[in-house]
Each structure stands twice: as structure tokens, then as C-alpha cells.
Scaffold this active site. Structure first.
Site: not given
Ligand code: CTP
Length: 386
Positions: A195-198, A264
Site C-alpha cells: 500500500t502507500n502513505r495516503s 493514490a
């Protein structure tokens, strides 16, 4: 948010529910005055003194019997509640009704429902008497009144959403809008994912602002810990992966006039998702084969009769050049570019600074502000271009 609100609380719901409502309205920067009911019996002042209401609201209390047309006209919204059915009916007939109608300010009425009993009022009867734009909210979720039992009332978040909406210019009324927000999660096995930091803050702020301004909003969002905005004209569609987000957007894009893709989205997903947990064994290195996910924005941009299309470009270098490239490559009508290295910008911050790029206009840099204000400014710019 700006606006003057007169709140008329009554009964035991004053104790916990209405006091918190006053406090939260003030935190949203509304100017709040209280006209607590005062009679022999379970009135608002029987539970919370006039002095306490004044301290909470920051203004001296208004005397309920002195509320006339002029007093109502000083306000932007009359929040009638939570009030008992008896007090409610006083406001639906006679002097109080004439004063409300004369002042022509919207009324938001909150009526507690006793669990197991029918709803106290008919919305049609209430709305036919009240000034245009009025809203009745009754029943909802259980709220404890301590030793006095329980009542059903709408969640405070929903009431605050209605207040914001009633005090916002409805310049998006009649428009259907789709917003994507948050990260996506690409599963590796039943335990792990990429996943990512969004956090979804920017996308949620856009969806909320569009709904407050009257749009019918579909919010397709990835897994987030942020509470999803709760407004009657906002439909959340939770998804997990880029594939799922793509599927939901493809299902709905033909219904909307405007699509804002703020999510994102992961650009890659594992080639295979293992059905059972991947064991590390003796391995010292692990190579994960990945494959591209569908590009939702580019896919929409390629459609012939597509909605007005807004994308985001979160960049760390050559911000404007990279964003211009995305604008052209993905056939957007507008790109909101932001430099994630700038202080106060990017993921998980409460503020943002974006530059708007359109194919036929010079770049427009918006000031660094709270994400809710940035969302408002972006939507105002979009409205001029739609
Ligand atoms: N986007 C999308 N679907 C994807 C990837 C991105 O809809 N699979 C959208 C985002 O919601 C955003 C814009 O495309 O509006 C971002 O463009 P993109 O080029 O994908 O940005 P990055 O993922 O940051 O790309 P790069 O890594 O090439 O900079």
C-alpha cells in the site's frame, strides 16, 4: 465555517447531546446562541443552567419567550432541538410559527424518538409549515441519558453535516460527482499487502465539500482509518484494490458530470496473491513479481463521452513538468499538482498547496491552506470551467 446559529434545546437530551452539539458547532467557528426552554418540568434549564449554556456558547442566552421575527432574522439557521414533541408542536403553530415564517430562515429540527415507539412527527407536515430549505431529523442511533434511559437521535456527525450543508451556497446542486480517495491495498497473501502513505484526507475533503454544495457524490475509497464523511447526498463505495476501484469507477462514470480522481492508486500489484500465508523458511531474499494495475484516470481519459476529468499529481521533483506530462498523457481537463517535499504538503498532513494545470490556461497556484479550504478552492475553479 461562517454563520450564526440559534439553538433551542429542550428536555434531558440537553444534558449530553445538546451541550456537545454547541461545543462542536463552536469548534467549527460558528457563532452560536442558545435559547434554552425554561418551564416547570424537564426543560433545558432544568438540566443545564442558563449560566452554563452562556459559558458553553460564548453568548448570553436568549429568552425563549422573547423570540420574535426580528430575533430569528438575525440568524442564518435555527436549530430547533433536540426538542420534545410538545415543544416542537409549539413551534409548528401560533406565534412562534408566524415569527419563523416571517424571518424566512431555514430550520433544522431534531426530534428524539423513544426506542420502540413510532417517529414523533410527519416530515411532510413539518416541512409544509417551515420556511424553505428546512430539514427534519428524527430518530437515529441510541444515545444514553444516564439514569433517564435512552433516546434515538441522529449521530452528531450527521447533524453537523446537515448544518454545514444548510449554511453553504448550493452551487453544485443538480451535479453528480465521482471522487476517488485514499490508498489501495494489493494483497500478497491473507496477511500481507502492498500500500502507500495516503490517508484519504484530500479526497474526502473534496467529496465532502461537493456534497455540502449540493452535489450527489459517489466516493470510491480505499482502506482508510479516517471517518468517511456522512452526508445524505454522499454515497461511500469502499474498495480494497486498484482492480476493485477500477471496476467501481467503470460502473458509475457514465452517471456523473465530474470525476475527481484523488486516490493514490497502486501502480503495481503482486502477480499472484497466495491463498495461504507465505512462509519465510530459510530464505534470505524474496523477489516479488508484480504486474501493472489498470490506470483508472487514463482509462477514463480515453473514453469519448467522458465526464469533466480532474487528476492529481503528487511529485517530488520537476513538479510542473511531470504534472503537465500527466495532464496530456491521461487526457485530463485539470491536474492538481503538489510538491510532496514542501512543508505542509502531501500525505497525512492537514494542509496542502496545489497548482492547477489545464490544457488551455496558465498554471494557477493556490495558497497553502487547510485541505478543506483547498478542496473548496479546487471545486470553485472546476465550476468555472465546467
Ligand atoms: N491514477 C489512477 N489509476 C492508477 C494510477 C493513478 O487513476 N492506476 C490516478 C491518480 O488517482 C491520480 C493520477 O492518476 O489522479 C496520478 O497519476 P500517476 O501518473 O499514476 O501518478 P503516479 O502513480 O505518482 O505515477 P508515477 O509513479 O509515474 O509518477
Amino acid at each position: 465555517m461562517a454563520g450564526r446559529i440559534l439553538i433551542i434545546p429542550d428536555g434531558p437530551a440537553s444534558l449530553l447531546y445538546a451541550t456537545e452539539l454547541v461545543e462542536r458547532l463552536r469548534r467549527r467557528k460558528y457563532s452560536v446562541q442558545v435559547a434554552p426552554t425554561a418551564y416547570d418540568g424537564p426543560s433545558a434549564t432544568a438540566f443545564v443552567s442558563e449560566l452554563a449554556w452562556a459559558a458553553l456558547s460564548g453568548h448570553p442566552c436568549r429568552a425563549i419567550e422573547a423570540l420574535d421575527e426580528a430575533a430569528f432574522r438575525e440568524q442564518d439557521l435555527i436549530l430547533l432541538g433536540p426538542v420534545s414533541p410538545a415543544v416542537h408542536s409549539v413551534f409548528c403553530r401560533g406565534k412562534a410559527l408566524a415569527a419563523l415564517q416571517g424571518a424566512n430562515r431555514p430550520v433544522l429540527a431534531l426530534l428524539p424518538q423513544v426506542p420502540g415507539e413510532p417517529l414523533p412527527a410527519s416530515p411532510q407536515d413539518f416541512l409544509s409549515l417551515m420556511p424553505p430549505g428546512s430539514v427534519l431529523m428524527q430518530g437515529g442511533i441510541p444515545h444514553s441519558l444516564g439514569a433517564l434511559g435512552q433516546v434515538l437521535l441522529p449521530a452528531l456527525e450527521e447533524v453537523l453535516g446537515q448544518v454545514d450543508r444548510l449554511l453553504t451556497r448550493q452551487d453544485y446542486e443538480g451535479l453528480r460527482v465521482l471522487v476517488t480517495a485514499g490508498p489501495t491495498a494489493e494483497d500478497l497473501d491473507p496477511v500481507r499487502f502492498l500500500t502507500n502513505r495516503s490517508t484519504g484526507k484530500m479526497g474526502f475533503a473534496l467529496a465532502r465539500d461537493a456534497a455540502l454544495r449540493g452535489a450527489q457524490v459517489l466516493l470510491v475509497h480505499g482502506p482508510v482509518s479516517l471517518p468517511v464523511p456522512r452526508l445524505p447526498n454522499l454515497t461511500p463505495i469502499p474498495v480494497r484494490s486498484a482492480q476493485e476501484m477500477h471496476r467501481e469507477v467503470m460502473k458509475h462514470w457514465q452517471e456523473v458530470r465530474l470525476a475527481i480522481l484523488a486516490a493514490a492508486v497502486a501502480d503495481f500489484q503482486p502477480l499472484h496473491c497466495a491463498e495461504t500465508k507465505i512462509k519465510k523458511g530459510e530464505a534470505q531474499e524474496l523477489f516479488l513479481p508484480l504486474k501493472r494495475t489498470p490506470d483508472i484516470l487514463a482509462d477514463l481519459g480515453a473514453r469519448e463521452k467522458r465526464p469533466f476529468l480532474v487528476g492529481f499529481a503528487a511529485e517530488s521533483d520537476d513538479v510542473e513538468a511531470n504534472a503537465q506530462l500527466k495532464l496530456r498523457k491521461k487526457h485530463c481537463d485539470l491536474i492538481c499538482a503538489n510538491d510532496i517535499r514542501k512543508p505542509g504538503c502531501g500525505f497525512a498532513t492537514d494542509t496542502n498547496q496545489v497548482t492547477l494545470l489545464a490544457p488551455d490556461a496558465p498554471p494557477l497556484a493556490l495558497p497553502l491552506k487547510e485541505k478543506s479550504e483547498v478542496a473548496h478552492a479546487i471545486l470553485s475553479e472546476i465550476l468555472q470551467r465546467l
